[in-house]
Design a protein around this motif. Sequence first.
Motif, PDB file in Angstrom:
ATOM      1  N   ASN A  75       1.143  -1.622   0.236  1.00  0.00           N
ATOM      2  CA  ASN A  75      -0.043  -0.383   0.122  1.00  0.00           C
ATOM      3  C   ASN A  75       0.877   1.333  -0.018  1.00  0.00           C
ATOM      4  N   LEU A  76       1.216   2.285  -0.909  1.00  0.00           N
ATOM      5  CA  LEU A  76       1.549   2.895  -1.107  1.00  0.00           C
ATOM      6  C   LEU A  76       1.399   4.365  -0.670  1.00  0.00           C
ATOM      7  N   ALA A  77       0.421   4.534   0.297  1.00  0.00           N
ATOM      8  CA  ALA A  77       0.241   4.834   1.257  1.00  0.00           C
ATOM      9  C   ALA A  77       1.138   5.459   2.519  1.00  0.00           C
ATOM     10  N   ARG A  78       1.777   3.930   2.233  1.00  0.00           N
ATOM     11  CA  ARG A  78       2.713   3.838   3.380  1.00  0.00           C
ATOM     12  C   ARG A  78       4.275   4.280   3.228  1.00  0.00           C
ATOM     13  N   GLY A  79       4.235   4.553   2.196  1.00  0.00           N
ATOM     14  CA  GLY A  79       5.277   4.898   1.432  1.00  0.00           C
ATOM     15  C   GLY A  79       6.085   4.196   0.650  1.00  0.00           C
ATOM     16  N   ILE A  80       6.952   4.499   0.066  1.00  0.00           N
ATOM     17  CA  ILE A  80       7.224   3.304  -1.339  1.00  0.00           C
ATOM     18  C   ILE A  80       8.878   2.679  -0.522  1.00  0.00           C
ATOM     19  N   PRO A  81       8.110   1.689  -0.915  1.00  0.00           N
ATOM     20  CA  PRO A  81       9.329   0.525   0.417  1.00  0.00           C
ATOM     21  C   PRO A  81      10.214  -0.177  -0.243  1.00  0.00           C
ATOM     22  N   PHE A  82      11.307   1.739  -0.706  1.00  0.00           N
ATOM     23  CA  PHE A  82      12.856   0.692  -0.931  1.00  0.00           C
ATOM     24  C   PHE A  82      13.316   2.630  -0.521  1.00  0.00           C
ATOM     25  N   PRO A  83      14.830   2.161   0.011  1.00  0.00           N
ATOM     26  CA  PRO A  83      15.553   3.234   0.818  1.00  0.00           C
ATOM     27  C   PRO A  83      15.753   4.322   0.108  1.00  0.00           C
ATOM     28  N   ASP A  84      16.388   5.251   0.453  1.00  0.00           N
ATOM     29  CA  ASP A  84      16.677   6.248  -0.617  1.00  0.00           C
ATOM     30  C   ASP A  84      17.682   6.316  -1.262  1.00  0.00           C
ATOM     31  N   ARG A  85      17.379   7.368  -2.334  1.00  0.00           N
ATOM     32  CA  ARG A  85      18.678   6.929  -3.671  1.00  0.00           C
ATOM     33  C   ARG A  85      18.796   6.039  -3.881  1.00  0.00           C
ATOM     34  N   THR A  86      17.928   5.194  -4.365  1.00  0.00           N
ATOM     35  CA  THR A  86      18.888   3.703  -4.874  1.00  0.00           C
ATOM     36  C   THR A  86      18.195   3.219  -6.062  1.00  0.00           C
ATOM     37  N   VAL A  87      17.110   3.893  -7.082  1.00  0.00           N
ATOM     38  CA  VAL A  87      16.379   4.017  -8.520  1.00  0.00           C
ATOM     39  C   VAL A  87      16.700   4.771  -9.162  1.00  0.00           C
ATOM     40  N   ASP A  88      16.439   4.296 -11.170  1.00  0.00           N
ATOM     41  CA  ASP A  88      17.268   5.698 -11.388  1.00  0.00           C
ATOM     42  C   ASP A  88      15.425   5.531 -12.509  1.00  0.00           C
ATOM     43  N   VAL A  89      14.802   5.304 -12.205  1.00  0.00           N
ATOM     44  CA  VAL A  89      13.283   5.726 -12.578  1.00  0.00           C
ATOM     45  C   VAL A  89      12.140   5.178 -12.385  1.00  0.00           C
ATOM     46  N   VAL A  90      11.307   6.917 -11.418  1.00  0.00           N
ATOM     47  CA  VAL A  90      10.134   6.018 -10.871  1.00  0.00           C
ATOM     48  C   VAL A  90       8.576   6.491 -12.393  1.00  0.00           C
ATOM     49  N   TYR A  91       7.915   5.621 -12.239  1.00  0.00           N
ATOM     50  CA  TYR A  91       7.209   5.504 -13.192  1.00  0.00           C
ATOM     51  C   TYR A  91       5.662   4.929 -12.862  1.00  0.00           C
ATOM     52  N   HIS A  92       5.079   6.586 -12.381  1.00  0.00           N
ATOM     53  CA  HIS A  92       3.208   5.577 -12.454  1.00  0.00           C
ATOM     54  C   HIS A  92       2.309   6.231 -13.414  1.00  0.00           C
ATOM     55  N   SER A  93       1.192   5.815 -14.267  1.00  0.00           N
ATOM     56  CA  SER A  93       0.415   5.812 -14.627  1.00  0.00           C
ATOM     57  C   SER A  93      -1.185   5.606 -13.976  1.00  0.00           C
ATOM     58  N   HIS A  94      -1.887   6.448 -14.420  1.00  0.00           N
ATOM     59  CA  HIS A  94      -2.871   6.485 -13.410  1.00  0.00           C
ATOM     60  C   HIS A  94      -2.954   6.174 -12.092  1.00  0.00           C
ATOM     61  N   LEU A  95      -2.246   6.645 -11.405  1.00  0.00           N
ATOM     62  CA  LEU A  95      -1.817   5.892 -10.378  1.00  0.00           C
ATOM     63  C   LEU A  95      -1.833   7.637  -9.407  1.00  0.00           C
TER      64      LEU A  95
END
Length: 256
Positions: A75-95
Amino acid sequence: MKRFHVLKRLPDQRALLNLGCGTKMHEAWNNVDFSVYARLRQHMWVVLFLRRLGLISEPRFAQFSLVEPDIITWNLARGIPFPDRTVDVVYHSHLLEHIDREDARTFLLECRRVLKPGGVIRVAVPDLEKWANGYIRSIAESTATDVVDHEQVIADLLVQLVQREPTTRKLQNALVRWLERVALGDSAKVGWRHRWMYDRLTLRALFRAAGFEECQVVSAWESRIKEWNQFRLDIETDGSEYKPESIRMEAIRSSN
Ligand SMILES: C[S@@+](CC[C@H](N)C(=O)[O-])C[C@H]1O[C@@H](n2cnc3c(N)ncnc32)[C@H](O)[C@@H]1O
């Protein structure tokens, strides 16, 4: 539930996030959702059993085959379940339109938190400008004696803002509808209801308020994400645009 999940990476070491993926995903990405598809995907025997009992319709069963087995149920209402500065791309479509207006900036700040400096955010939402123009066109072309098509234009615009039960659930039998209502809740609780809408100005303002830079409206095929078109996330299997009523915007997380 554990706070951080292990990130899947491409052979070139990039980590790509697809948040609120629904059933539109790519195996190389880290796909996150809390839908009934995500919840039951790891328990396919339950799905097959419910299908045998006639409690899962064939169109719904077909949707399960689109879901990657390693989808992350969260549940993304709890935040994104990954540590700081670790991903190259964040994509969301119709969220984003499913998130309360007052929480949208916090959610984009959370996207920024997990992105590496120089990382790309790409967001697709229903484009209020396109919908509003469609409404204006429809009322201009309709007559008082024939409003069926015009009513449909209004329904398509407003249904997800007001309907208590998701349309897909309404198509199921009475028992399934009841079970889902009890187990999962109404359309707001399952992330189906729209909480707000955006256009090219307000989406850009929101990106800026969350500290993103170099905002750009892009087409389904255009991206700063390397090899974007090979993932086919914004296109249909026949090559046409996925959800053409969308606006798509990209931006960069700066180095600070
Ligand atoms: C309209 S669908 C979009 C699915 C897909 N991204 C697409 O473009 O077709 C919205 C998705 O966001 C998911 N969602 C909404 N709120 C969520 C939350 N708080 N946590 C995880 N997923 C959520 C829903 O379960 C649903 O699958």
